[in-house]
Design an enzyme around this catalytic site. Structure first.
Site: not given
Ligand code: UD1
Length: 433
Positions: A22-23, A117, A122, A307, A399
């Site tokens: 998925k990701n 989610c 986030r 996850d 999803r």
């Molecule tokens: C992606 C995955 C999700 C998984 C996560 C961590 C997708 C669509 N989703 O989510 O399933 O749980 O990786 O493996 O691929 N953060 C910030 N600023 C940012 C971006 C992130 O502070 O600009 C923080 C987030 O709040 C979180 C951490 O960094 O605490 C990691 O987030 P991130 O790796 O970006 O997760 P997602 O890409 O949202």
């Protein structure tokens, strides 16, 4: 709303084939917008998140056709720079990749802030930091993101991520592929889907190096051409079936996987006493007679994936003794604990730490799927509980898991689906049976 009705006390046995990741798919589909030509993509999981993204691309002028149920062709040659459909974007997290792909293709993007989610705050500040470093003017106003390349095209740059972020790493990669010059992303995330996105982009003519390490280098090219690509298997889907087999005390051969991507999950399962045998593209999981307690902490790859945390939360309810789970990525990813308590689990949560007093039998109850992985965890809980569990809000589960109920029932689960035709959360424009 759509519900799953689960009769518990079943043991999973047999073989299950894992779908595409998925990701990876939710990044590769928006990235196809960069390509003027036909992208043939195999091993696309048929889930509502990919449906949503394909629908968004079609609204932007792409032609999408299904060759078979898991192979699509996307042709974005005639895509137009226009507002993306906001209601669809708000439904999913991965819509943030349209910021990178629209900026890269058109030099301009207007999108909504992403949905998805809810694990607490986030932010997407690291995505924005990256786009600004590439020369875009980015503003967030009234729930929308406005981004414009200052002179019509992005320019390569050196970007240090303040947080290891999967989404920011992939979004910056997507934006930088057609930028002028060289981009370096430091402190990049290293998940398998990051390597998969890089491989997809390279097979369409991009020059991305170092994906899978914490330093990714992208040499911008003038255009991408069409091509063919097959998405990697889904590490989290595989892990979910591994835990389901272990929790029900069953024996399941999980096929179409890359064992290397499952190392963290396999290691923690082995600690519980679960038997794991790895083959080249499959893994056998046999449940232990008595599960042992463990501690675990979620971390960026190659650490234990966040996850998989809710599924292990359920598993450890069955283990003898007290287990401690520390959530290292998100502030609020223990909402499913309240649902498990309704089934008789004894769990304490304090901030990012959860303490599970294991060894108690769960009993069926009406519960919610709080989010995608929490929903999958509740399905596992329902299968090991005495009696009947009814899970609502299952659109979250759909999803991210292709034919979840069908695959589990083929392994011996007893799950029926009650579909509500008026459920506004369900979309399925491109699904084929
Ligand atoms: C992606 C995955 C999700 C998984 C996560 C961590 C997708 C669509 N989703 O989510 O399933 O749980 O990786 O493996 O691929 N953060 C910030 N600023 C940012 C971006 C992130 O502070 O600009 C923080 C987030 O709040 C979180 C951490 O960094 O605490 C990691 O987030 P991130 O790796 O970006 O997760 P997602 O890409 O949202």
């Amino acid at each position: 709303m759509d519900q799953y009705i689960i009769h518990g006390g079943t043991t999973l046995r047999g073989e299950v084939e894992i779908s595409g990741a998925k990701n990876a798919a939710v990044a590769i589909i928006p990235a196809a917008l960069l390509v003027k030509g036909v992208c043939r993509i195999e091993n696309i999981p048929q889930i509502s998140d990919t449906d949503t993204l394909l629908t968004i691309l079609v609204e932007l002028g792409a032609r999408v056709s299904y060759i078979n149920k898991n192979t699509i062709e996307i042709d974005c040659s005639n895509a137009r720079c226009q507002d993306a459909p906001f209601e669809l974007m708000r439904k999913i997290r991965a819509s943030y990749y349209l910021i990178g792909s629209m900026l890269g293709r058109f030099g301009s993007a207007k999108t909504t802030m992403p949905g998805g989610c809810n694990f607490g705050v986030r932010p997407i500040d690291q995505h924005i930091k990256g786009m600004r470093a590439l020369g875009a003017d980015v503003n967030v106003e009234g729930g929308f993101v406005y981004a414009d390349a200052l002179d019509g095209r992005l320019h390569g740059s050196r970007i240090y991520l303040d947080k290891v972020s999967v989404g920011a790493t992939m979004n910056i990669m997507i934006a930088a592929v057609l930028a002028e010059g060289r981009t370096v992303i430091e402190n990049a995330a290293r998940e398998p889907h990051i390597v998969d996105l890089a491989n997809f982009l390279n097979s369409m003519g991009a020059d991305v190096r170092g994906a899978g390490t914490d330093s990714i280098r992208i040499n911008g090219v003038d255009e991408l051409h069409g091509g063919s690509y097959s998405i990697i298997p889904d590490q989290i889907e595989a892990g979910t079936y591994m835990v389901a087999a272990a929790a029900t005390g069953g024996e399941v051969l999980i096929t179409n996987i890359i064992p290397k991507h499952l190392e963290g999950i396999s290691a923690k399962l082995r600690e519980t006493g679960t038997f794991i045998e790895e083959y080249e593209e499959a893994i056998l999981v046999r449940g232990a007679e008595k599960l042992r307690r463990i501690n675990l902490k979620t971390m960026p790859y190659p650490g234990f994936p966040t996850d998989m945390q809710p599924q292990f939360g359920v598993l450890l309810c069955q283990a003898n003794g007290t287990s401690v789970i520390t959530e290292g990525i998100y502030d609020n990813r223990f909402k499913y604990v309240n649902e498990l308590r309704k089934m008789g689990a004894e769990i304490q949560v304090d901030g990012r730490v959860c303490v599970i007093d294991g060894g108690r039998r769960l009993s069926g109850a009406p519960v919610h799927a709080c989010d995608l992985r929490a929903g999958a965890a509740m399905v596992i809980a329902g299968m090991i509980a005495d009696g009947t569990t009814v899970i609502d809000d299952v659109h979250y589960i759909e999803r991210g898991y292709e034919r979840f109920v069908e695959k589990l029932n083929a392994l011996g689960a007893d799950i029926t689906v009650r579909y509500d035709d008026d459920d506004p959360e369900r979309i399925g424009l491109y699904s084929v049976s």
